[in-house]
Design a protein around this motif. Structure first.
Motif, PDB file in Angstrom:
ATOM      1  N   LEU A   1       1.114  -0.623   0.630  1.00 18.80           N
ATOM      2  CA  LEU A   1       0.332   0.523  -0.169  1.00 18.80           C
ATOM      3  C   LEU A   1       1.166   1.123  -0.002  1.00 18.80           C
ATOM      4  O   LEU A   1       0.557   2.160  -1.087  1.00 18.80           O
ATOM      5  CB  LEU A   1      -1.205   0.577   1.622  1.00 18.80           C
ATOM      6  N   ALA A   2       2.184   1.321   0.734  1.00 20.57           N
ATOM      7  CA  ALA A   2       2.806   2.275   1.102  1.00 20.57           C
ATOM      8  C   ALA A   2       3.498   2.741  -0.341  1.00 20.57           C
ATOM      9  O   ALA A   2       3.421   3.903  -1.131  1.00 20.57           O
ATOM     10  CB  ALA A   2       4.275   2.388   1.962  1.00 20.57           C
TER      11      ALA A   2
ATOM     12  N   SER B   1      -2.604  -5.217  -2.020  1.00 21.11           N
ATOM     13  CA  SER B   1      -2.079  -4.837  -0.617  1.00 21.11           C
ATOM     14  C   SER B   1      -3.696  -5.157  -0.237  1.00 21.11           C
ATOM     15  O   SER B   1      -3.525  -5.448   0.496  1.00 21.11           O
ATOM     16  CB  SER B   1      -1.885  -3.341  -0.632  1.00 21.11           C
ATOM     17  N   ALA B   2      -4.227  -5.219  -0.957  1.00 25.17           N
ATOM     18  CA  ALA B   2      -5.730  -5.607  -0.521  1.00 25.17           C
ATOM     19  C   ALA B   2      -6.334  -6.548  -1.139  1.00 25.17           C
ATOM     20  O   ALA B   2      -6.556  -7.049   0.166  1.00 25.17           O
ATOM     21  CB  ALA B   2      -6.847  -4.615  -1.711  1.00 25.17           C
TER      22      ALA B   2
ATOM     23  N   LEU C   1      -8.680  -2.205   6.048  1.00 24.08           N
ATOM     24  CA  LEU C   1      -7.119  -1.121   5.369  1.00 24.08           C
ATOM     25  C   LEU C   1      -7.526  -2.057   4.589  1.00 24.08           C
ATOM     26  O   LEU C   1      -6.951  -1.380   3.663  1.00 24.08           O
ATOM     27  CB  LEU C   1      -6.180  -2.587   5.808  1.00 24.08           C
ATOM     28  N   ALA C   2      -8.730  -2.927   3.608  1.00 22.03           N
ATOM     29  CA  ALA C   2      -8.883  -2.769   2.508  1.00 22.03           C
ATOM     30  C   ALA C   2      -9.553  -1.795   1.836  1.00 22.03           C
ATOM     31  O   ALA C   2      -9.350  -1.168   0.717  1.00 22.03           O
ATOM     32  CB  ALA C   2      -9.431  -4.557   2.076  1.00 22.03           C
TER      33      ALA C   2
ATOM     34  N   LEU D   1      -8.892   0.911  -1.603  1.00 20.81           N
ATOM     35  CA  LEU D   1      -9.753   1.877  -2.155  1.00 20.81           C
ATOM     36  C   LEU D   1      -9.555   3.099  -2.611  1.00 20.81           C
ATOM     37  O   LEU D   1      -9.685   3.341  -4.168  1.00 20.81           O
ATOM     38  CB  LEU D   1     -10.915   0.616  -1.745  1.00 20.81           C
ATOM     39  N   THR D   2      -9.384   3.130  -1.261  1.00 20.21           N
ATOM     40  CA  THR D   2      -9.215   4.750  -1.465  1.00 20.21           C
ATOM     41  C   THR D   2      -8.234   5.259  -2.032  1.00 20.21           C
ATOM     42  O   THR D   2      -8.068   6.540  -2.722  1.00 20.21           O
ATOM     43  CB  THR D   2      -9.023   5.253  -0.195  1.00 20.21           C
ATOM     44  N   ALA D   3      -7.256   4.816  -1.918  1.00 19.23           N
ATOM     45  CA  ALA D   3      -6.294   4.898  -2.289  1.00 19.23           C
ATOM     46  C   ALA D   3      -5.296   4.844  -3.499  1.00 19.23           C
ATOM     47  O   ALA D   3      -5.058   5.931  -4.929  1.00 19.23           O
ATOM     48  CB  ALA D   3      -4.377   4.318  -1.531  1.00 19.23           C
TER      49      ALA D   3
END
Length: 140
Positions: free
Chosen positions: A58-59, A88-89, A126-127, A131-133
């Motif tokens: 994610l990062a 990441s998801a 976290l998922a 998705l927002t990212a």
């Protein structure tokens, strides 16, 4: 030796054997319980590895946009970022899946397992962040 002495020795040997068998049984049961505890701890380490991998992906997906800006074409940045964030998801979902659906149930451990509801709640959050990212990479 007469028959009475032999019978007494046999009786004592039988009592000693019964006591040794009980100790052996208790020892085997305890080893089984300890193995179940190790299984729980190993599952928690595996869950932590899935979450850790998901957070790094994610990062990396978010950081790819800033780091690669002006170096590679925009479509490539969006593609790399999207793949990393989707990975990441996937890690967050797989971590919960592996923790909740363990296969054959282990013997009853002494240590408590993490509550599945907590795992689902944390990893769902976290998922959702992942998705927002993705939306942030595509439209931000």
């Amino acid at each position: 030796m007469d028959q009475k002495d032999t019978a007494e020795q046999t009786k004592q040997a039988a009592q000693h054997t019964a006591a040794a068998a009980q100790v052996t049984k208790d020892s085997a049961d305890r080893r089984t319980e300890l193995a179940a505890d190790r299984t729980v701890f190993a599952a928690e380490r595996t869950y932590a590895a899935w979450v850790r991998t998901g957070l790094v992906a994610l990062a990396s997906g978010i950081g790819a946009k800033k780091l690669l800006e002006g170096v590679v074409p925009g479509w490539m940045i969006i593609g790399f970022g999207t793949v990393l964030i989707l990975f990441s998801a996937f890690c967050f979902v797989a971590g919960v899946w592996r923790q909740v659906f363990v296969g054959a149930p282990p013997p009853n451990p002494d240590v408590p397992r993490m509550p599945p509801a907590v795992l689902v709640a944390v990893n769902s959050f976290l998922a959702l962040v992942a998705l927002t990212a993705i939306a942030g990479i595509w439209f931000g």
